[in-house]
Design a protein around this motif. Structure first.
Motif, short mmCIF file in Angstrom:
data_model
loop_
_atom_site.label_atom_id
_atom_site.label_comp_id
_atom_site.label_asym_id
_atom_site.label_seq_id
_atom_site.Cartn_x
_atom_site.Cartn_y
_atom_site.Cartn_z
N ILE A 1 -11.79 39.33 -34.24
CA ILE A 1 -11.19 40.22 -33.26
C ILE A 1 -11.52 41.65 -33.67
CG2 ILE A 1 -9.38 38.60 -32.67
CD1 ILE A 1 -7.45 40.18 -34.35
N SER A 2 -11.43 42.54 -32.72
CA SER A 2 -11.77 43.93 -32.99
C SER A 2 -10.66 44.60 -33.80
CB SER A 2 -11.98 44.68 -31.67
OG SER A 2 -10.75 44.83 -31.00
N PRO A 3 -10.97 45.71 -34.45
CA PRO A 3 -9.92 46.43 -35.20
C PRO A 3 -8.78 46.90 -34.32
CG PRO A 3 -12.08 47.17 -35.89
CD PRO A 3 -12.29 46.26 -34.72
N PHE A 4 -9.08 47.27 -33.07
CA PHE A 4 -8.01 47.69 -32.16
C PHE A 4 -7.07 46.52 -31.86
CE2 PHE A 4 -6.33 48.10 -27.84
CZ PHE A 4 -5.59 49.25 -28.00
N ASP A 5 -7.64 45.33 -31.63
CA ASP A 5 -6.80 44.16 -31.37
C ASP A 5 -5.96 43.80 -32.59
OD1 ASP A 5 -7.69 43.90 -28.78
OD2 ASP A 5 -9.31 42.51 -29.32
N LEU B 1 -3.15 46.35 -32.78
CA LEU B 1 -2.18 46.05 -31.74
C LEU B 1 -1.32 44.84 -32.11
CD1 LEU B 1 -1.19 46.80 -28.88
CD2 LEU B 1 -2.85 45.15 -28.02
N ALA B 2 -1.93 43.83 -32.70
CA ALA B 2 -1.17 42.65 -33.13
C ALA B 2 -0.22 42.99 -34.27
CB ALA B 2 -2.14 41.54 -33.53
N TYR B 3 -0.64 43.84 -35.20
CA TYR B 3 0.27 44.29 -36.26
C TYR B 3 1.47 45.03 -35.68
CZ TYR B 3 -2.68 43.16 -40.27
OH TYR B 3 -3.39 42.50 -41.23
N ILE B 4 1.23 45.89 -34.71
CA ILE B 4 2.33 46.63 -34.08
C ILE B 4 3.28 45.67 -33.36
CG2 ILE B 4 2.85 48.31 -32.26
CD1 ILE B 4 0.31 49.80 -33.15
N VAL B 5 2.74 44.66 -32.70
CA VAL B 5 3.57 43.66 -32.03
C VAL B 5 4.41 42.89 -33.06
CG1 VAL B 5 3.48 41.48 -30.75
CG2 VAL B 5 2.15 43.43 -29.98
N ALA C 1 6.74 40.24 -42.06
CA ALA C 1 5.99 39.88 -40.85
C ALA C 1 4.52 40.27 -40.95
CB ALA C 1 6.63 40.53 -39.63
N ILE C 2 4.24 41.49 -41.39
CA ILE C 2 2.83 41.89 -41.46
C ILE C 2 2.11 41.20 -42.61
CG2 ILE C 2 3.17 44.08 -40.28
CD1 ILE C 2 3.05 45.50 -42.93
N GLY C 3 2.85 40.84 -43.65
CA GLY C 3 2.22 40.10 -44.75
C GLY C 3 1.80 38.70 -44.33
N ILE C 4 2.67 38.00 -43.65
CA ILE C 4 2.33 36.65 -43.19
C ILE C 4 1.26 36.70 -42.12
CG2 ILE C 4 3.25 34.60 -42.02
CD1 ILE C 4 5.88 35.15 -43.49
N PHE C 5 1.34 37.69 -41.24
CA PHE C 5 0.30 37.82 -40.21
C PHE C 5 -1.06 38.16 -40.83
CE2 PHE C 5 -1.92 40.20 -36.83
CZ PHE C 5 -2.06 39.15 -35.94
N SER C 6 -1.05 38.93 -41.90
CA SER C 6 -2.30 39.23 -42.60
C SER C 6 -2.94 37.98 -43.17
CB SER C 6 -2.06 40.24 -43.72
OG SER C 6 -1.63 41.46 -43.20
N ILE D 1 -3.87 32.51 -29.55
CA ILE D 1 -4.37 32.96 -28.25
C ILE D 1 -4.07 34.44 -28.05
CG2 ILE D 1 -4.23 30.70 -27.16
CD1 ILE D 1 -1.53 31.45 -26.02
N TYR D 2 -4.74 35.02 -27.08
CA TYR D 2 -4.61 36.43 -26.74
C TYR D 2 -4.87 37.34 -27.94
CZ TYR D 2 -2.62 34.62 -22.44
OH TYR D 2 -2.43 33.93 -21.28
N ASN D 3 -5.90 37.04 -28.68
CA ASN D 3 -6.34 37.85 -29.83
C ASN D 3 -5.24 38.06 -30.87
OD1 ASN D 3 -8.92 38.08 -28.85
ND2 ASN D 3 -8.50 39.99 -27.76
N GLY D 4 -4.38 37.11 -31.04
CA GLY D 4 -3.37 37.16 -32.10
C GLY D 4 -2.06 37.78 -31.70
N ILE D 5 -1.92 38.24 -30.49
CA ILE D 5 -0.68 38.90 -30.08
C ILE D 5 0.47 37.90 -30.01
CG2 ILE D 5 0.44 40.15 -28.20
CD1 ILE D 5 -2.19 41.61 -27.79
#
Length: 128
Positions: A25-29, A32-36, A74-79, A89-93
């Protein structure tokens, strides 16, 4: 042995679990997923009635709150999921929202069991 570990990490990070092509996925995506993930974890923590900030004094407080351990977990597990190249799906959002909700539930109900508070030196009991 280190070659086996390196090969396993290399396989898991550059190919999917089933060994398919690299789906990136792109850095923007990713941002955006980290912010979500952060927003979902804080909102769910506030819905579960966790305090926004820990008790005073902030520096020596071991209380859980909506702003300190919840979005960090949350950001650790998502990383970890991003490194393993699993975005759902939806680029990780959607995955970020699910992880944010689950991290808030973890902090509310299981955090003190997994990471107990330190003992008070004077009394020999848990600090409250």
């Amino acid at each position: 042995m280190f070659d086996l570990v390196y090969g396993t990490i290399f396989f898991a990070s550059y190919g999917n679990i089933s060994g398919l092509v690299n789906i990136a996925i792109s850095p923007f995506d990713a941002l955006l997923a980290y912010i979500v993930a952060i927003i979902a974890s804080v909102v769910m923590a506030l819905i579960l009635r966790l305090p926004l900030l820990p008790g005073k004094p902030y520096r020596y407080s071991f209380d859980v709150s909506a702003l300190y351990p919840t979005p960090i977990i949350a950001i650790g597990i998502f990383s970890i999921f991003l490194v393993l190249n699993y975005t759902f799906i939806y680029n990780g959002i959607v995955l970020a929202a699910i992880i944010g909700i689950l991290s808030a539930l973890f902090v509310k109900y299981l955090f003190d069991f997994v990471f107990p508070k330190p003992l008070d030196e004077a009394d020999g009991e848990d600090m409250r």
